[in-house]
Design a protein around this motif. Sequence first.
Motif, short mmCIF file in Angstrom:
data_model
loop_
_atom_site.label_atom_id
_atom_site.label_comp_id
_atom_site.label_asym_id
_atom_site.label_seq_id
_atom_site.Cartn_x
_atom_site.Cartn_y
_atom_site.Cartn_z
N MET A 32 0.83 -1.20 0.00
CA MET A 32 0.00 0.00 0.00
C MET A 32 0.87 1.25 0.00
O MET A 32 0.61 2.20 -0.75
CB MET A 32 -0.92 0.01 1.23
CG MET A 32 -1.83 1.23 1.30
SD MET A 32 -2.79 1.33 2.84
CE MET A 32 -3.91 -0.06 2.65
N VAL A 33 1.89 1.25 0.83
CA VAL A 33 2.80 2.40 0.91
C VAL A 33 3.44 2.66 -0.46
O VAL A 33 3.50 3.80 -0.93
CB VAL A 33 3.88 2.16 1.98
CG1 VAL A 33 4.86 3.33 2.01
CG2 VAL A 33 3.24 1.97 3.35
N ILE A 34 3.93 1.61 -1.09
CA ILE A 34 4.56 1.73 -2.40
C ILE A 34 3.58 2.32 -3.41
O ILE A 34 3.91 3.25 -4.16
CB ILE A 34 5.07 0.36 -2.89
CG1 ILE A 34 6.23 -0.12 -2.03
CG2 ILE A 34 5.49 0.43 -4.36
CD1 ILE A 34 6.59 -1.58 -2.25
N ALA A 35 2.36 1.78 -3.43
CA ALA A 35 1.37 2.21 -4.42
C ALA A 35 1.03 3.68 -4.27
O ALA A 35 0.94 4.41 -5.27
CB ALA A 35 0.10 1.35 -4.30
N VAL A 36 0.84 4.13 -3.04
CA VAL A 36 0.47 5.54 -2.82
C VAL A 36 1.63 6.46 -3.19
O VAL A 36 1.43 7.49 -3.85
CB VAL A 36 0.02 5.76 -1.37
CG1 VAL A 36 -0.21 7.24 -1.10
CG2 VAL A 36 -1.25 4.96 -1.08
N SER A 37 2.83 6.12 -2.76
CA SER A 37 3.98 6.96 -3.06
C SER A 37 4.26 7.00 -4.56
O SER A 37 4.56 8.06 -5.11
CB SER A 37 5.21 6.48 -2.29
OG SER A 37 5.10 6.76 -0.91
N GLU A 38 4.15 5.87 -5.22
CA GLU A 38 4.37 5.83 -6.66
C GLU A 38 3.32 6.64 -7.41
O GLU A 38 3.59 7.17 -8.49
CB GLU A 38 4.36 4.38 -7.16
CG GLU A 38 5.66 3.65 -6.92
CD GLU A 38 6.79 4.20 -7.78
OE1 GLU A 38 6.76 4.03 -9.01
OE2 GLU A 38 7.72 4.82 -7.21
N ALA A 39 2.12 6.75 -6.84
CA ALA A 39 1.05 7.53 -7.47
C ALA A 39 1.24 9.03 -7.27
O ALA A 39 0.53 9.83 -7.88
CB ALA A 39 -0.30 7.10 -6.91
N GLY A 40 2.19 9.42 -6.42
CA GLY A 40 2.45 10.84 -6.19
C GLY A 40 2.05 11.35 -4.83
O GLY A 40 2.30 12.52 -4.51
N GLY A 41 1.39 10.52 -4.02
CA GLY A 41 1.05 10.91 -2.67
C GLY A 41 2.15 10.52 -1.71
O GLY A 41 3.28 10.23 -2.12
N LEU A 42 1.83 10.50 -0.42
CA LEU A 42 2.80 10.09 0.59
C LEU A 42 2.31 8.81 1.25
O LEU A 42 1.32 8.81 1.98
CB LEU A 42 2.98 11.18 1.65
CG LEU A 42 4.04 10.86 2.73
CD1 LEU A 42 5.45 10.86 2.12
CD2 LEU A 42 3.96 11.87 3.88
N GLY A 43 3.00 7.70 0.97
CA GLY A 43 2.69 6.44 1.62
C GLY A 43 3.24 6.43 3.03
O GLY A 43 4.34 6.92 3.27
N SER A 44 2.47 5.86 3.97
CA SER A 44 2.86 5.89 5.39
C SER A 44 2.86 4.49 5.97
O SER A 44 1.86 3.77 5.88
CB SER A 44 1.87 6.75 6.19
OG SER A 44 1.77 8.05 5.64
#
Length: 358
Positions: A32-44
């Motif tokens: 989940m963290v990877i997916a969000v960060s790769e999409a341009g958001g901040l994965g936590s």
Amino acid sequence: MKAWPDRRILDLFGIELPIIQAPMAGATTPEMVIAVSEAGGLGSLPTAQYSLDQMRDAVGAIRKGTARPINLNFFCHKIPAPDGARAAAWRARLKPYYLEKGLDPETPTPAAGRTPFDSDLCGLVETIKPEVVSFHFGLPEPALLARVKATGAKVIASATTVAEARWLEERGVDAVIAMGLEAGGHRGNFLSHEMASQVGTFALVPQVVDAVKVPVIAAGAVADARGIVAALALGASAVQIGTAYLFSPEAKLPAVHCEALKTAVDDNTMVTNVFTGRPARGIVNRLMREVGPLSGEAPAFPLAGAALGPLRAKAEAAGSGDFTNLWSGQAARLARAMSAGELTRTLAAEALARLGSP
């Protein structure tokens, strides 16, 4: 991304979208963290339930999946002193449920685990060097906080009142998460433990914005583009979204939790302390109705959860969520089932469209 009305969080964290995936212990995965960060958001990544080795492995997997900024989240609670009388009273309160489920109420249970931020975890932060470090339940002691900041990490923390937001700013945080009462999971309160006076997101955010100079991140009841736009209109620089990500395939949840989320509505969550000893919002179930929602019998955080383990396991095996912490915010009904990356991109695109951007 010049279309966003406030770029302070984007520039501060080095991200493209003003969307932070909430760190949800037990439910958030490295994927989940990877997916969000790769999409341009901040994965936590939440770390409260990880050992040091598990944390190293999880961060290693994330760093292999993305080179973009990530957030590591830590709890700052105090480990309570042993209280045998209170623990015995709690076991006595749960005894009828043990007998009902055919369990021995005298069976020893392992200690409930929630690791507060300490020197060992700080050392791992110094090695990993995440771009952002977030704290829940206040901040660590000044020496530890100074070590974190020395790594170059941006520090953020949750506030549930204006007083808490000011307290955090005075101690040097780079941004404040204004966590409204609508948010799912554990409340971030630390100066006051009075739940009756906690503040809703869209009353809290503008008051925190007026009270502090650092950027503000809105959390609670944000599950679609309308919530994002509303938060930005109230002065937030970004939003933190949790419950909506629980509907993604990257989330790790018991089947009973997934089923409960599918039927969640506006008024079937409560703030309860019966699962861990600390107030948290979840979907109403039997334990919350019959023992809580807020119980003076529950041992201090995180000790209450240990005695519930056998009951939860027995009930879940039978397809029941009667003794499971079904964390959820009040806006679960607005969430859509899609991958974490797709959700991040979709919410951003829809918010920009509502803001009138091309």
